[in-house]
Write an enzyme that holds these catalytic residues in place. Sequence first.
Site, PDB file in Angstrom:
ATOM      1  N   TYR A  31     -16.951   4.023   1.945  1.00 23.21           N
ATOM      2  CA  TYR A  31     -18.374   3.802   2.205  1.00 23.21           C
ATOM      3  C   TYR A  31     -18.736   3.977   3.680  1.00 23.21           C
ATOM      4  O   TYR A  31     -19.830   3.585   4.097  1.00 23.21           O
ATOM      5  CB  TYR A  31     -18.760   2.390   1.742  1.00 23.21           C
ATOM      6  N   ASP A  32     -17.829   4.531   4.495  1.00 26.43           N
ATOM      7  CA  ASP A  32     -18.069   4.648   5.944  1.00 26.43           C
ATOM      8  C   ASP A  32     -19.376   5.367   6.268  1.00 26.43           C
ATOM      9  O   ASP A  32     -20.060   5.020   7.222  1.00 26.43           O
ATOM     10  CB  ASP A  32     -16.918   5.407   6.619  1.00 26.43           C
ATOM     11  N   THR A  49       0.824  -1.207   0.000  1.00 28.96           N
ATOM     12  CA  THR A  49       0.000   0.000   0.000  1.00 28.96           C
ATOM     13  C   THR A  49       0.861   1.261   0.000  1.00 28.96           C
ATOM     14  O   THR A  49       1.902   1.321   0.645  1.00 28.96           O
ATOM     15  CB  THR A  49      -0.956   0.034   1.222  1.00 28.96           C
ATOM     16  N   ASP A 103      -6.572  -6.124   0.330  1.00 29.45           N
ATOM     17  CA  ASP A 103      -7.624  -5.733  -0.602  1.00 29.45           C
ATOM     18  C   ASP A 103      -8.949  -5.825   0.141  1.00 29.45           C
ATOM     19  O   ASP A 103      -9.163  -6.774   0.908  1.00 29.45           O
ATOM     20  CB  ASP A 103      -7.616  -6.645  -1.839  1.00 29.45           C
ATOM     21  N   LYS A 132     -13.521   3.049  15.308  1.00 35.99           N
ATOM     22  CA  LYS A 132     -13.635   2.237  14.088  1.00 35.99           C
ATOM     23  C   LYS A 132     -12.547   1.155  14.078  1.00 35.99           C
ATOM     24  O   LYS A 132     -12.817  -0.003  13.768  1.00 35.99           O
ATOM     25  CB  LYS A 132     -13.525   3.118  12.835  1.00 35.99           C
ATOM     26  N   HIS A 137     -13.124  -4.420   9.860  1.00 38.00           N
ATOM     27  CA  HIS A 137     -12.703  -5.551   9.028  1.00 38.00           C
ATOM     28  C   HIS A 137     -11.187  -5.552   8.846  1.00 38.00           C
ATOM     29  O   HIS A 137     -10.540  -6.588   8.977  1.00 38.00           O
ATOM     30  CB  HIS A 137     -13.422  -5.432   7.675  1.00 38.00           C
ATOM     31  N   ALA A 141      -0.427   5.966   3.673  1.00 30.55           N
ATOM     32  CA  ALA A 141       0.326   6.081   4.938  1.00 30.55           C
ATOM     33  C   ALA A 141      -0.523   5.704   6.147  1.00 30.55           C
ATOM     34  O   ALA A 141      -0.008   5.153   7.126  1.00 30.55           O
ATOM     35  CB  ALA A 141       0.853   7.501   5.089  1.00 30.55           C
ATOM     36  N   PHE A 178     -13.676   7.299   5.433  1.00 30.86           N
ATOM     37  CA  PHE A 178     -13.499   7.418   3.979  1.00 30.86           C
ATOM     38  C   PHE A 178     -14.357   6.341   3.315  1.00 30.86           C
ATOM     39  O   PHE A 178     -15.027   5.554   3.991  1.00 30.86           O
ATOM     40  CB  PHE A 178     -12.016   7.234   3.612  1.00 30.86           C
ATOM     41  N   LYS A 189      -2.957   3.400   6.280  1.00 34.98           N
ATOM     42  CA  LYS A 189      -3.002   1.927   6.352  1.00 34.98           C
ATOM     43  C   LYS A 189      -1.670   1.397   6.874  1.00 34.98           C
ATOM     44  O   LYS A 189      -1.641   0.466   7.671  1.00 34.98           O
ATOM     45  CB  LYS A 189      -3.241   1.338   4.958  1.00 34.98           C
TER      46      LYS A 189
HETATM   47  P1  IMP Z   1      -9.037  -0.896  -0.940  1.00 33.80           P
HETATM   48  O1  IMP Z   1      -8.903  -2.332  -1.304  1.00 33.80           O
HETATM   49  O2  IMP Z   1      -8.580  -0.594   0.465  1.00 33.80           O
HETATM   50  O3  IMP Z   1      -8.413   0.008  -1.962  1.00 33.80           O
HETATM   51  O4  IMP Z   1     -10.588  -0.525  -0.908  1.00 33.80           O
HETATM   52  C1  IMP Z   1     -11.486  -0.804  -1.965  1.00 33.80           C
HETATM   53  C2  IMP Z   1     -12.721   0.068  -1.845  1.00 33.80           C
HETATM   54  O5  IMP Z   1     -13.379  -0.138  -0.593  1.00 33.80           O
HETATM   55  C3  IMP Z   1     -12.456   1.575  -1.923  1.00 33.80           C
HETATM   56  O6  IMP Z   1     -13.571   2.179  -2.586  1.00 33.80           O
HETATM   57  C4  IMP Z   1     -12.423   2.018  -0.491  1.00 33.80           C
HETATM   58  O7  IMP Z   1     -12.824   3.367  -0.361  1.00 33.80           O
HETATM   59  C5  IMP Z   1     -13.435   1.078   0.141  1.00 33.80           C
HETATM   60  N1  IMP Z   1     -13.043   0.798   1.530  1.00 33.80           N
HETATM   61  C6  IMP Z   1     -11.963   0.080   1.933  1.00 33.80           C
HETATM   62  N2  IMP Z   1     -11.894   0.059   3.281  1.00 33.80           N
HETATM   63  C7  IMP Z   1     -12.951   0.795   3.722  1.00 33.80           C
HETATM   64  C8  IMP Z   1     -13.400   1.155   5.017  1.00 33.80           C
HETATM   65  O8  IMP Z   1     -12.808   0.818   6.063  1.00 33.80           O
HETATM   66  N3  IMP Z   1     -14.522   1.905   5.076  1.00 33.80           N
HETATM   67  C9  IMP Z   1     -15.203   2.311   3.972  1.00 33.80           C
HETATM   68  N4  IMP Z   1     -14.815   2.018   2.724  1.00 33.80           N
HETATM   69  C10 IMP Z   1     -13.694   1.261   2.606  1.00 33.80           C
END
Ligand code: IMP
Length: 195
Positions: free
Chosen positions: A153-154, A8, A68, A175, A180, A11, A151, A13
């Site tokens: 879908y929170d 990733t 992911d 959070k 997850h 920063a 950020f 994460k």
């Molecule tokens: P990524 O795999 O972390 O890049 O996330 C894939 C998608 O899921 C992106 O649209 C992120 O904004 C969303 N996403 C990942 N983690 C979260 C979270 O903790 N809360 C809300 N949306 C998330």
Amino acid sequence: MTTFVLATANANKADEMRAVVRGLNIELLARPSTVPDVDETEDTLEGNALLKARALVEATGHPALADDTGLFVDALMGRPGVYSARYAGVGASDEDNVRKLLSELDNVLDTERRAHFRTVICAAYAGGDFFCVEGVLEGTIARKARGEKGFGYDSVFIPDLDPSRTLAEMTSEEKNAISHRARALRALADELAAR
Ligand code: IMP
């Protein structure tokens, strides 16, 4: 001391991951800026996390960690799922994705709005060895976005563990205690400690 390179470039994460492996004799290195972005061409979270981790192993020679995440909505047969980042199209903003999600769920009853976040983290080693762990957070999708924090879908995700709030109405500490990603990180720490 085991050294992992992080796939990733985010920063926040990276800091969250460092906090979880603290005390485990594990060093997490930032992704070198010379390594190009990896296209997420697989159709599963595991596939994409492994693709990213292996690309970093190849580029650096070090073991690597990649994550992911997807939001899986029951009423949409698991969509947006692995395509959560580009749900409203390539280059879509968080707001675009949330707007599309709410409009697709417009006619869906409150009782039918079940969803979960799933994070997969893969560790890959030179020579081809790897393992993956996961973390899941169950909840429902709100009718309207609420909250300014977080950020993605929170603002529309209401966790079962605290149905009075969306994730965007929680502090990052609140959070991180249930998320997850934090659960996947704890599974990662357990697996690394057992090796
Ligand atoms: P990524 O795999 O972390 O890049 O996330 C894939 C998608 O899921 C992106 O649209 C992120 O904004 C969303 N996403 C990942 N983690 C979260 C979270 O903790 N809360 C809300 N949306 C998330």
